[in-house]
Write an enzyme that holds these catalytic residues in place. Structure first.
Site, PDB file in Angstrom:
ATOM      1  N   ASN A  42       0.804  -1.220   0.000  1.00  0.00           N
ATOM      2  CA  ASN A  42       0.000   0.000   0.000  1.00  0.00           C
ATOM      3  C   ASN A  42       0.841   1.275   0.000  1.00  0.00           C
ATOM      4  OD1 ASN A  42      -2.242  -1.571  -0.136  1.00  0.00           O
ATOM      5  ND2 ASN A  42      -2.832  -1.351   2.025  1.00  0.00           N
ATOM      6  N   ARG A 111      -8.059  -0.896  -7.614  1.00  0.00           N
ATOM      7  CA  ARG A 111      -8.639   0.339  -7.081  1.00  0.00           C
ATOM      8  C   ARG A 111      -7.572   1.377  -6.741  1.00  0.00           C
ATOM      9  NH1 ARG A 111     -13.586   0.710  -5.300  1.00  0.00           N
ATOM     10  NH2 ARG A 111     -12.828   2.538  -4.209  1.00  0.00           N
ATOM     11  N   CYS A 135     -16.503  -2.638  -4.173  1.00  0.00           N
ATOM     12  CA  CYS A 135     -15.776  -3.906  -4.247  1.00  0.00           C
ATOM     13  C   CYS A 135     -16.302  -4.811  -3.152  1.00  0.00           C
ATOM     14  CB  CYS A 135     -14.270  -3.696  -4.144  1.00  0.00           C
ATOM     15  SG  CYS A 135     -13.724  -3.389  -2.482  1.00  0.00           S
ATOM     16  N   ARG A 140     -17.013   2.007  -0.775  1.00  0.00           N
ATOM     17  CA  ARG A 140     -15.763   2.701  -1.112  1.00  0.00           C
ATOM     18  C   ARG A 140     -15.991   3.926  -2.008  1.00  0.00           C
ATOM     19  NH1 ARG A 140     -11.012  -1.640  -1.567  1.00  0.00           N
ATOM     20  NH2 ARG A 140      -9.851   0.073  -0.688  1.00  0.00           N
ATOM     21  N   ILE A 142     -15.813   8.004  -3.271  1.00  0.00           N
ATOM     22  CA  ILE A 142     -14.660   8.877  -3.581  1.00  0.00           C
ATOM     23  C   ILE A 142     -15.029  10.349  -3.387  1.00  0.00           C
ATOM     24  CG2 ILE A 142     -13.448   7.312  -5.157  1.00  0.00           C
ATOM     25  CD1 ILE A 142     -14.893   9.585  -7.199  1.00  0.00           C
ATOM     26  N   ASP A 143     -16.121  10.587  -2.618  1.00  0.00           N
ATOM     27  CA  ASP A 143     -16.585  11.968  -2.435  1.00  0.00           C
ATOM     28  C   ASP A 143     -15.520  12.863  -1.795  1.00  0.00           C
ATOM     29  OD1 ASP A 143     -17.111  10.175  -0.251  1.00  0.00           O
ATOM     30  OD2 ASP A 143     -18.189  11.790   0.747  1.00  0.00           O
TER      31      ASP A 143
END
Ligand code: EPZ
Length: 436
Positions: A42, A111, A135, A140, A142-143
């Site tokens: 990550n 993603r 997912c 999930r 994205i705001d």
């Protein structure tokens, strides 16, 4: 092999196929020995995206060999970067970007690639990035990414499954995140690197991977302070001030946590090298409460010895709280604890996908809302199980290592996204595990 009802894939309505690749574990062997932790997935994926900010050649070291790394390489190659994925390093030449669109067929595979939005917008003044969609672990949204980039002056809209972003110039400002989202912090921080003036992100994600990313950007000539705290300050620079850089990827705390729990589940004794104990305090503290003996040898070695497992209660929280990514691996250990444990999952809505499979192995777990109630049982028994996401796969492998008899885990594409040579490393610790 007769497919079991709970192993039916809800999307294909099919059970595990005879020829599907699987991990086969003969459980019951205590893990013993030494294992080296790989670089953090990550962290490296975001640093690959950040390399797009600067013309020049960047070298990322201590990079794990994972399918996600190869997929991210494909995404940034599509944008014009030249990428070489080596044995444990990635070399990126982002001198000439030729495209500002990250298409659906690439982003939907990974993603994390949505984080190219910020660097593309900053460097190319426009970006078109496929919406990653939901997912298996949750909605999930994205705001927060969108709102942050809008505050920097970008015009943003979503159409036909894509986020379109555009800004002749970005201007620094103060941005408060409703939640300390990793992805939103990363996208906003990377866009702000090339904004005019100062940007302050309040309630930023504090994860070590964000600090690694900021260190990389600073090595490229960026000016970021406060990464690793709730307030990150980015002083904008010009693209001419940036250049390629070399960075070491931090150790993967989630892989490390997975080994620690695998050791506990098998009442083993292992030494982990190339890890960072500072990144694992919430996990080590829970393990100690569960009865493990954990010793830290600075700067990068952890030894763990486990005996009887005690029940504990846990709530997943943003870093430095207990990580959602180690909730499933911990659950496999608590399934064998003396007493009843409760895990509250507060980060993702659908992160208990491992529960049905663990039940097939004899675990006594019930779900109510976002809580799992785990009544410890004296033993688990091997079964055919299918993983639904990366950390669920790890949980099933851990359960298989502890179980009596043979466990077969399918759905390995999830595991291969985030664990480098997991079965080889576990075999090195004495596990009877192989892939077929
Ligand atoms: C990162 O995902 C990690 N992925 C995840 O690891 C990890 O589980 C997650 O952070 C939480 O720690 C990568 O780094 C590639 P978030 P990310 O934005 O960035 C909500 C693994 O197994 N939110 O921090 O996508 C969101 O729904 C993976 O390695 C919004 O509401 O997670 C969630 O509840 C899986 N709006 C919370 O914030 C937004 O705009 C945290 O998500 C963005 C997020």
């Amino acid at each position: 092999m007769t497919p079991n009802v709970s192993s039916i894939d809800p999307t294909t309505k099919q059970g595990p196929r005879e020829n599907e690749e699987r991990i086969i574990i003969r459980g019951g062997k205590p893990l013993n020995g030494e294992v080296k932790v790989s670089g953090a997935k990550n962290a490296v994926l975001k640093m690959m995206a950040a390399a797009l900010l600067a013309p020049g050649v960047s070298i990322l070291r201590n990079v794990p060999n994972l399918t996600d790394v190869h997929m991210m390489a494909d995404v940034i190659r599509h944008l014009g970067a030249k990428v070489t994925v080596g044995v444990d390093e990635v070399i990126i030449d982002a001198s000439d970007l030729t495209d500002y669109e990250a298409p659906y067929e690439l982003v939907s595979q990974l993603r994390a690639s949505f984080v190219v939005l910020g660097p593309l917008l900053a460097r190319c003044k426009q970006a078109k990035v496929s919406l990653p969609g939901g997912c298996s672990i949750g909605e999930r949204r994205i705001d927060l990414h969108e709102r942050g980039l809008k505050s920097l002056g970008a015009e943003i809209y979503c159409e036909h499954g894509y986020v379109h972003a555009q800004a002749e110039k970005l201007v620094g400002t103060r941005i408060y995140l409703d939640k300390p989202s990793n992805g939103a912090t990363e996208n906003i921080m990377l866009a702000a690197v090339l904004a005019e003036g100062q940007t302050v992100i309040e309630n930023a994600a504090q994860d070590p991977e964000i600090t690694n990313l900021a260190d990389f950007v600073n090595a490229m000539g960026g000016k970021i302070t406060g990464a690793g705290t709730y307030q990150i300050v980015i002083d904008g620079v010009r693209v001419e001030d940036l250049h390629g850089a070399v960075i070491d990827t931090i150790p993967d705390r989630l892989e490390a946590g997975t080994f620690l729990f695998a050791c506990m589940a098998t009442t083993g004794e292992i030494t982990m090298t190339n890890c960072n104990p500072h990144h694992l305090y919430s996990v080590i503290s829970k393990m100690q409460e569960m009865g493990a003996e954990v010793s830290i040898f600075a700067p990068d070695v952890i030894k763990v010895r486990s005996g009887k497992i005690r029940a504990v209660d846990t709530t997943t929280l943003p870093y430095p709280g207990y990580p959602t990514d180690l909730q499933a691996p911990m659950m496999s250990v608590l399934a064998l604890a003396e007493g009843t444990s409760i895990i509250n999952e507060t980060i993702f809505e659908n992160r208990f996908m491992q529960v049905g499979e663990l039940r097939r192995m004899g675990a006594d777990i019930s779900l109510t809302g976002n809580a799992a109630i785990i009544k410890g049982v004296p033993k688990l028994t091997g079964a055919e199980v299918k993983s639904s996401d990366l950390r669920a796969a790890a949980a099933l492998v851990i359960a298989g290592l502890a179980a009596e008899g043979v466990t077969e885990v399918t759905g390995l594409k999830h595991m291969d996204r985030g664990y480098e040579h997991l079965e080889d490393k576990l075999r090195g610790l004495g596990a009877d595990i192989y892939r077929r």
